[in-house]
Design a protein around this motif. Structure first.
Motif, PDB file in Angstrom:
ATOM      1  N   ASP A  46      34.340  39.535  33.433  1.00  0.00           N
ATOM      2  CA  ASP A  46      34.981  38.727  34.461  1.00  0.00           C
ATOM      3  C   ASP A  46      36.101  39.511  35.134  1.00  0.00           C
ATOM      4  OD1 ASP A  46      34.827  35.693  32.410  1.00  0.00           O
ATOM      5  OD2 ASP A  46      33.287  36.816  33.489  1.00  0.00           O
ATOM      6  N   GLN A  47      36.168  39.427  36.468  1.00  0.00           N
ATOM      7  CA  GLN A  47      37.190  40.173  37.205  1.00  0.00           C
ATOM      8  C   GLN A  47      37.758  39.333  38.336  1.00  0.00           C
ATOM      9  OE1 GLN A  47      35.378  43.898  38.473  1.00  0.00           O
ATOM     10  NE2 GLN A  47      36.251  44.942  36.717  1.00  0.00           N
ATOM     11  N   VAL A  48      39.042  39.577  38.628  1.00  0.00           N
ATOM     12  CA  VAL A  48      39.725  38.917  39.734  1.00  0.00           C
ATOM     13  C   VAL A  48      40.486  39.974  40.523  1.00  0.00           C
ATOM     14  CG1 VAL A  48      41.455  37.211  40.391  1.00  0.00           C
ATOM     15  CG2 VAL A  48      39.987  36.792  38.404  1.00  0.00           C
ATOM     16  N   THR A  49      40.296  40.007  41.835  1.00  0.00           N
ATOM     17  CA  THR A  49      40.988  40.954  42.700  1.00  0.00           C
ATOM     18  C   THR A  49      41.673  40.185  43.813  1.00  0.00           C
ATOM     19  OG1 THR A  49      39.319  42.654  42.259  1.00  0.00           O
ATOM     20  CG2 THR A  49      40.748  42.981  44.171  1.00  0.00           C
ATOM     21  N   GLN A  50      42.979  40.390  43.955  1.00  0.00           N
ATOM     22  CA  GLN A  50      43.737  39.708  44.995  1.00  0.00           C
ATOM     23  C   GLN A  50      44.144  40.696  46.082  1.00  0.00           C
ATOM     24  OE1 GLN A  50      46.276  37.124  41.887  1.00  0.00           O
ATOM     25  NE2 GLN A  50      46.550  36.489  44.025  1.00  0.00           N
ATOM     26  N   SER A  51      44.101  40.207  47.308  1.00  0.00           N
ATOM     27  CA  SER A  51      44.523  41.036  48.433  1.00  0.00           C
ATOM     28  C   SER A  51      45.199  40.176  49.494  1.00  0.00           C
ATOM     29  CB  SER A  51      43.311  41.758  49.032  1.00  0.00           C
ATOM     30  OG  SER A  51      42.356  40.825  49.522  1.00  0.00           O
ATOM     31  N   PRO A  52      46.163  40.763  50.254  1.00  0.00           N
ATOM     32  CA  PRO A  52      46.731  42.090  50.017  1.00  0.00           C
ATOM     33  C   PRO A  52      47.656  42.079  48.803  1.00  0.00           C
ATOM     34  CG  PRO A  52      47.950  40.983  51.726  1.00  0.00           C
ATOM     35  CD  PRO A  52      46.821  40.047  51.350  1.00  0.00           C
ATOM     36  N   GLU A  53      48.137  43.257  48.401  1.00  0.00           N
ATOM     37  CA  GLU A  53      49.109  43.322  47.298  1.00  0.00           C
ATOM     38  C   GLU A  53      50.437  42.727  47.727  1.00  0.00           C
ATOM     39  OE1 GLU A  53      47.497  47.424  45.160  1.00  0.00           O
ATOM     40  OE2 GLU A  53      49.623  47.126  45.570  1.00  0.00           O
ATOM     41  N   ALA A  54      50.804  42.976  48.974  1.00  0.00           N
ATOM     42  CA  ALA A  54      52.052  42.458  49.517  1.00  0.00           C
ATOM     43  C   ALA A  54      51.835  42.061  50.969  1.00  0.00           C
ATOM     44  CB  ALA A  54      53.166  43.498  49.411  1.00  0.00           C
ATOM     45  N   LEU A  55      52.570  41.041  51.394  1.00  0.00           N
ATOM     46  CA  LEU A  55      52.421  40.522  52.755  1.00  0.00           C
ATOM     47  C   LEU A  55      53.783  40.049  53.252  1.00  0.00           C
ATOM     48  CD1 LEU A  55      50.509  39.675  55.082  1.00  0.00           C
ATOM     49  CD2 LEU A  55      50.218  37.495  53.912  1.00  0.00           C
ATOM     50  N   ARG A  56      54.170  40.545  54.418  1.00  0.00           N
ATOM     51  CA  ARG A  56      55.416  40.106  55.048  1.00  0.00           C
ATOM     52  C   ARG A  56      55.082  39.323  56.311  1.00  0.00           C
ATOM     53  NH1 ARG A  56      60.343  42.069  53.808  1.00  0.00           N
ATOM     54  NH2 ARG A  56      60.461  43.650  52.183  1.00  0.00           N
ATOM     55  N   LEU A  57      55.647  38.138  56.439  1.00  0.00           N
ATOM     56  CA  LEU A  57      55.429  37.285  57.591  1.00  0.00           C
ATOM     57  C   LEU A  57      56.757  36.821  58.146  1.00  0.00           C
ATOM     58  CD1 LEU A  57      52.603  35.001  56.121  1.00  0.00           C
ATOM     59  CD2 LEU A  57      52.294  36.946  57.670  1.00  0.00           C
TER      60      LEU A  57
END
Lengths: 108, 113
Positions: free
Chosen positions: A2-13
């Protein structure tokens, strides 16, 4: 595995600028997908549970959606207090697996 | 309502010294209890979980151990700390073991020098 990948690592708004965070997963026997919010130096705070494709959950400016391969956390008109790291996790047949998180910063 | 307490919040320990982190849950009975470690820039790593008093399952072989002497008390220990034990330790509880709805404590920041 089982794997989980989140994107982006960082986000500035900028305050009021809507966007989405992504959580892609591979799991055998999905028993649920979970979103958490974590403030610096604190423990994660549970936000949502999604069980099946097409399901949506909302809380204030946040809306989580789920497909068979990914989940999105939509943030509408964010405020500076929405700044945090957002974690995604999936529960398969064997265990709960967390992603690395997306660090979200909302500038006033 | 349910609450979870974890202490100490911060500690600095020399290499080779012992460790004891404590966690208690209030407002529920027979919770499932967990110890996680979170290294900087990395995901949450499950260290131990317990479904009942005296029942401990280890996910990662290491020099740490866990105990559950009472229904709502969970303790993380080490006899001799290593530099690699530094990190952010989180205790959590859940109602159902087969869920991902965990409720975390505030965390304990351990620095081993």
């Amino acid at each position: 595995e089982d794997q989980v990948t989140q994107s982006p690592e960082a986000l500035r708004l900028q305050e009021g600028e809507s966007s989405s965070l992504n959580c892609s997963y591979t799991v055998s026997g999905l028993r649920g997908l979970f979103w958490y919010r974590q403030d610096p130096g604190k423990g994660p705070e549970f936000l949502f549970t999604l069980y099946s494709a097409g399901e949506e959950k909302e809380k204030e400016r946040l809306k989580a959606t789920l497909t068979k391969k990914e989940s999105f956390l939509h943030i509408t008109a964010p405020k500076p207090e929405d700044s945090a790291t957002y974690l995604c996790a999936v529960r398969g047949a064997q265990k709960l697996v967390f992603g690395q998180g997306t660090r979200l910063t909302i500038n006033p | 309502s349910q609450t979870i307490h974890q202490w100490p919040a911060t500690l600095v320990q020399p290499v080779g010294s012992p460790l004891s982190l404590e966690c208690t849950v209030e407002g529920t009975s027979n919770p499932n209890l967990y110890w996680y470690r979170q290294a900087a820039g990395r995901g949450l790593q499950l260290l131990f979980y317990s479904v009942g008093i005296g029942q401990i399952s280890s996910e990662v072989p290491q020099n740490l151990s866990a105990s559950r002497p009472q229904d709502r008390q969970f303790i993380l220990s080490s006899k001799k700390l290593l530099l690699s034990d530094s990190g952010f330790y989180l205790c959590a509880w859940s109602r159902d073991f087969y869920t991902g709805e965990l409720f975390f404590g505030e965390g304990s920041r351990l620095t081993v020098l």
